[in-house]
Design a protein around this motif. Structure first.
Motif, PDB file in Angstrom:
ATOM      1  N   ILE A 154       0.860  -1.177   0.000  1.00 46.75           N
ATOM      2  CA  ILE A 154       0.000   0.000   0.000  1.00 46.75           C
ATOM      3  C   ILE A 154       0.897   1.228   0.000  1.00 46.75           C
ATOM      4  O   ILE A 154       1.935   1.255   0.675  1.00 46.75           O
ATOM      5  CB  ILE A 154      -0.981  -0.002   1.194  1.00 46.75           C
ATOM      6  CG1 ILE A 154      -1.967   1.158   1.080  1.00 46.75           C
ATOM      7  CG2 ILE A 154      -0.243  -0.010   2.532  1.00 46.75           C
ATOM      8  CD1 ILE A 154      -3.157   1.038   2.009  1.00 46.75           C
TER       9      ILE A 154
ATOM     10  N   VAL B 142       4.456   0.209   1.248  1.00 50.72           N
ATOM     11  CA  VAL B 142       4.557  -0.510   2.512  1.00 50.72           C
ATOM     12  C   VAL B 142       3.878  -1.873   2.392  1.00 50.72           C
ATOM     13  O   VAL B 142       2.772  -1.974   1.846  1.00 50.72           O
ATOM     14  CB  VAL B 142       3.861   0.293   3.634  1.00 50.72           C
ATOM     15  CG1 VAL B 142       4.035  -0.402   4.986  1.00 50.72           C
ATOM     16  CG2 VAL B 142       4.373   1.723   3.684  1.00 50.72           C
TER      17      VAL B 142
ATOM     18  N   GLY C  98      12.653   1.602   8.360  1.00 45.44           N
ATOM     19  CA  GLY C  98      11.561   1.474   7.412  1.00 45.44           C
ATOM     20  C   GLY C  98      10.409   0.631   7.925  1.00 45.44           C
ATOM     21  O   GLY C  98       9.526   0.249   7.151  1.00 45.44           O
ATOM     22  N   GLN C  99      10.409   0.322   9.200  1.00 44.54           N
ATOM     23  CA  GLN C  99       9.322  -0.476   9.774  1.00 44.54           C
ATOM     24  C   GLN C  99       8.247   0.448  10.356  1.00 44.54           C
ATOM     25  O   GLN C  99       8.572   1.410  11.048  1.00 44.54           O
ATOM     26  CB  GLN C  99       9.879  -1.384  10.878  1.00 44.54           C
ATOM     27  CG  GLN C  99       8.826  -2.163  11.672  1.00 44.54           C
ATOM     28  CD  GLN C  99       8.063  -3.195  10.824  1.00 44.54           C
ATOM     29  OE1 GLN C  99       8.654  -3.916  10.019  1.00 44.54           O
ATOM     30  NE2 GLN C  99       6.747  -3.251  10.994  1.00 44.54           N
TER      31      GLN C  99
ATOM     32  N   GLN D   9       6.587  -3.367   6.805  1.00 43.64           N
ATOM     33  CA  GLN D   9       7.928  -2.937   6.398  1.00 43.64           C
ATOM     34  C   GLN D   9       7.844  -2.174   5.073  1.00 43.64           C
ATOM     35  O   GLN D   9       7.173  -2.623   4.144  1.00 43.64           O
ATOM     36  CB  GLN D   9       8.841  -4.158   6.242  1.00 43.64           C
ATOM     37  CG  GLN D   9      10.221  -3.859   5.664  1.00 43.64           C
ATOM     38  CD  GLN D   9      11.089  -2.991   6.580  1.00 43.64           C
ATOM     39  OE1 GLN D   9      11.145  -3.212   7.787  1.00 43.64           O
ATOM     40  NE2 GLN D   9      11.756  -1.989   6.014  1.00 43.64           N
ATOM     41  N   VAL D  10       8.544  -1.030   5.017  1.00 44.55           N
ATOM     42  CA  VAL D  10       8.623  -0.325   3.736  1.00 44.55           C
ATOM     43  C   VAL D  10       9.410  -1.204   2.767  1.00 44.55           C
ATOM     44  O   VAL D  10      10.538  -1.611   3.054  1.00 44.55           O
ATOM     45  CB  VAL D  10       9.313   1.045   3.881  1.00 44.55           C
ATOM     46  CG1 VAL D  10       9.464   1.714   2.520  1.00 44.55           C
ATOM     47  CG2 VAL D  10       8.513   1.950   4.820  1.00 44.55           C
ATOM     48  N   ALA D  11       8.811  -1.511   1.642  1.00 40.41           N
ATOM     49  CA  ALA D  11       9.458  -2.383   0.657  1.00 40.41           C
ATOM     50  C   ALA D  11      10.183  -1.565  -0.405  1.00 40.41           C
ATOM     51  O   ALA D  11      11.285  -1.919  -0.821  1.00 40.41           O
ATOM     52  CB  ALA D  11       8.427  -3.296   0.016  1.00 40.41           C
TER      53      ALA D  11
END
Lengths: 144, 144
Positions: free
Chosen positions: A36, B62, A67-68, B68-70
């Motif tokens: 998302i 995300v 980044g979490q 976690q940001v991908a």
């Protein structure tokens, strides 16, 4: 009342992230998507353990380095933003339910209602200690 | 030109996440903060390995389940959105630099320029395989 948002239900398709069914670029309508966009999380439906809608996502608080997502901030309504309050929850207090197309919070409403919250004009995360306060509440608070 | 954005530099304080210095609620101005709100990531400055500004963050993609940001999607400018292109990078390709107050990308500009990109009217992440394509590019592409 932090519960029951009939107006919001009316403009949002159940189990959908669609924020504005009338259109707009890049609207997320496919619930099979794994990702998302950060600018699309607002409005994602949040359910209680019984599957009833209790609110929506206001935003995610993301750790800049790892980044979490650390906290999910829930909005329990307020019409047109009047009286809206934001309730931060630790990420681990929610789980994404693909069938519902939203997040499920397994926390008593009573407990949510007495949890740390803030108004639309406040930004308590300015203080890095605020997160610890939220963590502590959800770790130790009795269901009262 | 994907580089040198003097206009953006002029309206953004170096090393700051402040997007609109004229005000607005909850503007992130304190670089010591560990967290960033999902609705405030847009505009965060992105630097190359030499510390030169190369663009800004458009958004984070995300993972809905893990939080976690991908991918970080970079914007390399385009005035008023005209000609703007979005460049997704795997999260691991960036690191947050507290002193700069932004993300540093240790990838050649040439390599960035030939990397997967999309326009403002596109949403390739609709396809869950798109991320794998981005991963593959940054794992294997020669610096050409």
């Amino acid at each position: 009342m932090p519960t029951d948002l009939p107006q919001e239900r009316a403009i949002r398709k159940p189990g959908s992230l669609e924020l504005d069914p009338s259109g707009g670029e890049g609207v997320a309508i496919d619930e099979t998507r794994k990702l998302i966009a950060s600018n699309k999380v607002e409005g994602t439906t949040v359910y209680d353990g019984a599957g009833d809608e209790i609110g929506t996502v206001h935003n995610f608080m993301v750790d800049k380095v790892s980044g979490q997502v650390a906290y999910v901030v829930l909005s329990f309504g307020g019409f047109l933003g009047v009286g809206e309050s934001y309730h931060p929850l630790p990420w681990r207090a929610l789980r994404y339910d693909r069938q519902l197309g939203g997040y499920v919070v397994d926390v008593d409403r009573t407990r949510l209602e007495s949890a740390p919250r803030y108004g639309a004009d406040e930004d308590p995360f300015v203080d890095d200690e605020y997160g610890a306060k939220v963590d502590a509440y959800y770790r130790t608070a009795p269901t009262s």
